[in-house]
Design an enzyme around this catalytic site. Sequence first.
Site, PDB file in Angstrom:
ATOM      1  N   CYS A  51       0.831  -1.208   0.000  1.00  0.00           N
ATOM      2  CA  CYS A  51       0.000   0.000   0.000  1.00  0.00           C
ATOM      3  C   CYS A  51       0.863   1.256   0.000  1.00  0.00           C
ATOM      4  O   CYS A  51       0.480   2.290  -0.558  1.00  0.00           O
ATOM      5  CB  CYS A  51      -0.936  -0.013   1.203  1.00  0.00           C
TER       6      CYS A  51
ATOM      7  N   HIS B  39      -1.653   0.928   7.520  1.00  0.00           N
ATOM      8  CA  HIS B  39      -2.065   0.966   6.113  1.00  0.00           C
ATOM      9  C   HIS B  39      -1.909   2.389   5.587  1.00  0.00           C
ATOM     10  O   HIS B  39      -2.167   3.361   6.306  1.00  0.00           O
ATOM     11  CB  HIS B  39      -3.518   0.508   5.984  1.00  0.00           C
TER      12      HIS B  39
END
Length: 1258
Positions: A48, A301
Amino acid sequence: MFGDLFEEDGDGFSSSTPGTGVKGRECEPPPPRGKIKLCGIKNQGGTCYLNSLIQTLLFTPEEELFRLGPDELGCLADEDKPEAKARVIPLELQRLFSHLLLVDEQTASTTDLTDSFGWTNNEEMGQQDVQELNRILFSALESSLVGTSGSSLIHRLYHGTLVNQITCKECGNISERQEDFLDLTLSVRGVSGLEEALWNMFVEEEMFEGNNLYRCSRCYQLVRAAKSAKLRKLPPFLTISLLRFNFDFAKCERYKETGRYVFPLTFNLRPFCEQNNWPDSESSYELFSVIIHKGGCYGGHYHVYIKDIDQLGHWEAPEEVKVKAKTQRQEDKVGERKKESENSVDTEDPLSVLTVILAQEESKCVLVDQLGQKLMNKTGMPWSKKYKKQYGTISKFLQKHPEVFMLVSNGTRVALKAAGPATTEPSPREPVSSASANNSPDNTELETAGDTEGPDGCHWFNLNDSTVTAISETDIEKQFQGKESAYMLFYRKTTMKRPPEAIGNLAYKVPPHLVEMVQEENARLQQRRAEFDASSNSVEVRLHLAPHYHWHNGALHPISPDEDSIITVTFDRRNTVGDLRLAIYQMQDLWEGDMALTLAKNVPAGLHLYDTLTDDQISLYSAGVSNGSDLFVWNGRKVSGVAVKTGMEWEPVLLTVLHPSVEELGCGDGSGVEDTDGSGLVCSMKGFAGGATLGTVLEALGPQEAFLCQEQSRPGANGGGASGWRIFPPRDMLRTLRELSLKDGDALLLLQPEELDSSIFSLSGDMVTVTTPSDCRWLQVEFCPQSGMKEEEAEEEQGKKRSKVSASGNMLLAEVKEKALEELRLQDELSGVECCLRQMDRTGKHLPPVHEHLSVRDAGIRLMTSLYLCPGPVPTATQLFLYFSVGLAPSVGQELEIIVEESLTVKECLTEMLQMAKLDGESWHLRRVDWCEEIGEPLMDENASLKEAKVIHGDTLVLVEGRLPPKGYLKLSVKMYIDAIDSSSVPELNHTEESLSIEGLTTEGSGSEMRFIGHVEISEEASLDDLKTQMMTLPALQDVCVPSPAFLRVWLLEGKKLSRILRGNQQTLRKLKLGNGAEVCVQRLMNEEDLGLKDLLLRMGVPGEKAYYPSEEFLWDVGRDGTPRGLYATLASRYGLTPDNLLLAKHLPDKHTWMPISNWTQHVSKRKKKRKAESLQAAPFYLKDGDIIGVKNLLIDNNKEFTILEDEIGQQRITANHNTRGRPATGDYSQDIGSKNSGPTKNRKPEVALSISVGVFR
């Protein structure tokens, strides 16, 4: 060429979903882009951070990389040729950017790009830092572009220059050092926002003075100097990294800064530059990307907010944004009215007064100390008299309004958050807000911005891996603070305007060869989607033709099973019902008359018809036809001359109907039904419509006077052999099968009234009990001979005396015993001898005799199990069978058995047990056996009946020597604590009693022990002083010099270990929570002692050379301060040292380890609520009386290890014991020990530095 960029990898396609109504779903092609028209990037497991950075580079959106052609970068087809030098990373970036821009897919893959990096699954699945990736990727690009026209691309676009200067205050000499930067790394801790961080970094000066002087190269001496930094060259794209991750050196752990950190949409860097005469256009920047991190310092994330500068995406405002915009317009109108009355200042409102004062200042910034004087000049009264009583001090008032005021320079100066443009050049020592530093009218802080789009018409999007959503500028404010907050900021110069032809043009500046390849790929995708669309809409339909079916048992069945009555056809579900009907007409040339198509379904009774397709204009999908559907083709009225009802209401239910057999009814004329399995009942399967009434079913099955019953309990349930059936009442005859909740497979019993006289049926109320021959089962009965018989003879005799006795659930156990005696032929042998039936548990122990007046079912005995015929009386309904033993906990084979009336008192039962055990004397009492098979609580009330004492059938009791103390009295077992120096003066008592060494005192090495010295009976209302006085009368203490009870210390023993000291000489034994049978230990003291309730007795051990000196007792008042700090202070006062020179640890004797006690206390700010001090008597130390505390003087011994040789030996012994108990391996054990020592922290993989492999192009 694109090569394998657009190959169909497994990640790019969604798997088919079963039961979706399509035939043979193939691998689904990637879906086209949605309404937003922007492409996301697939996450390879942990990439990510890479996806966020790639999207930021794509939307920069300068086309510098696309200007490099194959003549400079090479070709990927020549990648494996040794003589060809293909610059793989730039080529893969070009392909990925063109894919993200032009390929009609919702997501793109970065697999080829990460392969060009030389990454494996470890890098793709592991979490990395995006700031580190930014530097490494730009470095790899610079190395890959060496020797091309783009060799200076990264340096030209992203690199800037700053200069560090040290100015001598004596001679004015300036020493400077220039540095190149790719990004500016700014602190988050203790800073309110981006502007304050830049102010502290480039405006605030660091002074060298006092003990920290600077050696001047011109003066050649130590002088006062000032250090500062300035920006010398500004890059077109400014990257700012925020230091959200810090390290707490006190706790030795990393943490994430989640406090509020404000950053503007546009700001001016001129106050922080070396050249103050630059125009605003050269130092003005606008925000276009925010990389956001969600999570903690060990994982999380990344996603990114990006401004669509070229307006490539389609933005639609969410509904809540529209509502907010309408509300904002109303608020703007109210704000305009307020501005009209701005000149008339309300002196009663301090907020408006201070706002006007700061707005009228040229520098827009005022010292907090001078603000009070300016306010008095404005209002004529000081703050303390006019506002302090209502609003507090002026500093607190400024802190309570952070939306208006901004405190800078460590809170010494204040400025407005949203001030007007600066009219004069600010002082280099005064901070400048973002708005005041920029003359542009569009320069507005984010906190006051409420528009859903920027002034240039560009919108913001949230690109979260594969997902792309539209957001508004106000959503960026949510990323100022929290676990999900901004981590990297990307700004671009406001002078970098995009050409008109780039607006909305996805293919702008994309090389022609890449455009051509993308067009080919889009054509392939379009073809695959068309093929998949056609295949996914093809359904297989099974056609059932009416001429091949007949009506039977409530449903349709094929006339001939061998004949093929089903035709399978494949059809497009998007076609209409009329198209399908026409196709069937063409297949069936001989069909005459009307044709009805009805959806059908196979149910247990057969084929049933549901909805008829009447509208020829609707599609098969809308009509409910899916893959595998069944369609019945008929005329819509009759099948083989029988009218057929359709619909869910008439769905048939297949029932099991039972009738009595011929043998059970005694019919020899063939009027009955023959028994097929010898069970007495025959069954047949009958199908009836679910909408039919029960009366209709009865009419179809037999005469109206017959009984129809529903099964309630199955044969063999509840230990019995019979089954129960409930007769349907007359009112149920009008209800349908569906209303009665009858379903497929349910059983119904049909009985004629005369059949109730049969031996297998019995009627009781509305219940019919059926006892068929199949329900009559057996019990195995074995004869157990006399206990005096030899074992070999007993086994031989038992083998001969074993038989199966037929029995049922209703049979009395007395009948079972009589049958067993007959079949075992024991009537003569056991004539005049009492016998009983008993069960046996898994250990071979005979359970109590069963009550023979009960049936097999009521006694809870399961059929097809074993019973044992044993000599002995049978207990009646009012008698109890009890086991008992003498003195010790019972074991199998050593228990005695007795049968007594439940009305007997405990004392009478005790007398009978003593007589059976042939014991004399009155000093005995009864105790229960607890669930651990150990001696438990005594039966205190000897005058209560066994029933009142809750003694039940089969309980086990123990005869224990010794009288019960009277009610309200306690019987205590007393041991004496004996040191090695006192052992000679104490006579040896009761050598048969156990002598225990004191556990937990191994560091003393004194050989202390506990000896049993007798029992004490005393009232629970007596005081602790009375207990000590009575202890002094024991023989063991009469010969020992004890002047008074104050010279005795009493310990409570738990698990044969010293637990706690009984304190409070006037406290009653009940308040001290002493129970009957408790064990105490008495210790002789050299001085009088009277411990308070808050006093804690500790043993202090001072270490020597690999051992400890004999411990000394230490009394600590935990009521004053029970924290580690209090213990350190008390011991420091005792030894004449400072607390910082001491080191303490608690000894854990069970583990042979030491637990350090830290004197560190966490400092909290005044704003935060002060944490409650942690007591050492709570977790994790649980300090109690008698604990050993190791004390080290760090001035003499700076080694912080407390373990001694005895501890090491004890740990080795524990390890050996664990290994002998079957520990898997030494390595595993050591790993477990390490994990325990490290606390509850989760084991994490070691962090590996991120790297990108680049070829050599020099």
